[in-house]
Motif scaffolding. Sequence first.
Motif, PDB file in Angstrom:
ATOM      1  N   ALA A  55       0.857  -1.175   0.000  1.00  0.00           N
ATOM      2  CA  ALA A  55       0.000   0.000   0.000  1.00  0.00           C
ATOM      3  C   ALA A  55       0.896   1.229   0.000  1.00  0.00           C
ATOM      4  O   ALA A  55       1.914   1.263   0.687  1.00  0.00           O
ATOM      5  N   SER A  56       0.544   2.229  -0.773  1.00  0.00           N
ATOM      6  CA  SER A  56       1.347   3.446  -0.846  1.00  0.00           C
ATOM      7  C   SER A  56       1.232   4.232   0.446  1.00  0.00           C
ATOM      8  O   SER A  56       0.137   4.421   0.981  1.00  0.00           O
ATOM      9  N   ALA A  57       2.365   4.697   0.945  1.00  0.00           N
ATOM     10  CA  ALA A  57       2.394   5.494   2.170  1.00  0.00           C
ATOM     11  C   ALA A  57       3.480   6.549   2.040  1.00  0.00           C
ATOM     12  O   ALA A  57       4.618   6.233   1.695  1.00  0.00           O
ATOM     13  N   LYS A  58       3.120   7.797   2.314  1.00  0.00           N
ATOM     14  CA  LYS A  58       4.077   8.898   2.201  1.00  0.00           C
ATOM     15  C   LYS A  58       4.385   9.454   3.583  1.00  0.00           C
ATOM     16  O   LYS A  58       3.490   9.845   4.328  1.00  0.00           O
ATOM     17  N   GLY A  59       5.669   9.486   3.912  1.00  0.00           N
ATOM     18  CA  GLY A  59       6.127  10.048   5.173  1.00  0.00           C
ATOM     19  C   GLY A  59       6.793  11.391   4.951  1.00  0.00           C
ATOM     20  O   GLY A  59       7.554  11.561   3.999  1.00  0.00           O
ATOM     21  N   ILE A  60       6.516  12.356   5.824  1.00  0.00           N
ATOM     22  CA  ILE A  60       7.068  13.702   5.712  1.00  0.00           C
ATOM     23  C   ILE A  60       7.995  13.955   6.902  1.00  0.00           C
ATOM     24  O   ILE A  60       7.661  13.625   8.031  1.00  0.00           O
TER      25      ILE A  60
END
Length: 348
Positions: A30-35
């Motif tokens: 699953a796509s997950a974006k961390g900042i």
Amino acid sequence: MTSILTRRAVVTALGAGAALASSRGARAAASAKGIYPVATCSYMVVFAAQGLGYFKDEGLDSRLVQGGSGVKTREIIASGQGDFALADFVHPMLLTNKGRPCKALTAVDRIAAGLQFMIRADLYAQGLTDLAKFVAWKRPDGRKPLIGVSSIGGTTHVWATYFMEQLGYDGAVTWLGVGNVDTMLGSLKTRQVDILINTYSLVGEVESQGYGKLLYDGSDPRNWDQVIGGTVPVTVNYCLQSRIDRDPAMVQAWTNAVLRAAQWVDRHAPEEIYGAIEPFVGSTSRESNLIEIRATKAVGNPAGTIDQAAFDRGAKVWFREMTGVQKLQLSEVYAASFAQKAAAKYPA
């Protein structure tokens, strides 16, 4: 410029390789974006989770994006353009205050590791060799001394202003937000600010290049305990409550990877850690980064948990007029079950 582009290409390649589910039988990718705010070793736990493939192991197609500051990172999360963030605990509190309920998932440290006050070398040479002498000094135009931090309202600003208040220097200086690593260093080098407050890696850069000196170290345990009185969950891995409600399995997977990375950092030498995170911290030298890795590792929280006593110590810093944060209970801003489940899966 070539070096920077090459490092970014490496980071992109690390993220792109996370598309397949792990052999551990994790959930489908699953796509997950961390900042994260800025490219310093203060955020090395999430860099290690990416570089070592721990997000991939948990079935996540992960990507890390630099926000530019803690405040900008918060704004990205609030807008839904990022799924998870690693930044000061004050940010999920502010989002919760503003009707965007947010929860910390793990804490990655026990002391603010980036409270190094770096003064211009020319001012130090003129005799401004401690904070008392610095705040008594005036710029040539008669203005108060200028202190630069990454962003107004970010981690360094929140903690440094509290230190200045407790040391009796409240109101004696003017605070400026000066951006990311390159612009922070540039602001001190070109004398746009008189003191820059940030991490040990930046101390290494300014001292090695001769335009700055370490004046005061708020992260030194003696200074920290004098002002704060003990450990505090300063930097946390967090997300919106809506993300938890929508996809708790993704939140658990992200928390698992971050906790596993924190444990790996705790067990490994600075040189090994640098090898795992180097693509993310290329704006500062290897030697400077190793200094910061050692210091950040020393105040790390490999268990990831937040206890009430530590939260109460931080409350005096978070819940004050300067931050604008309204008082909250720990349970309102901490989803403890995710760290607990991660610890059960990956016991230290």
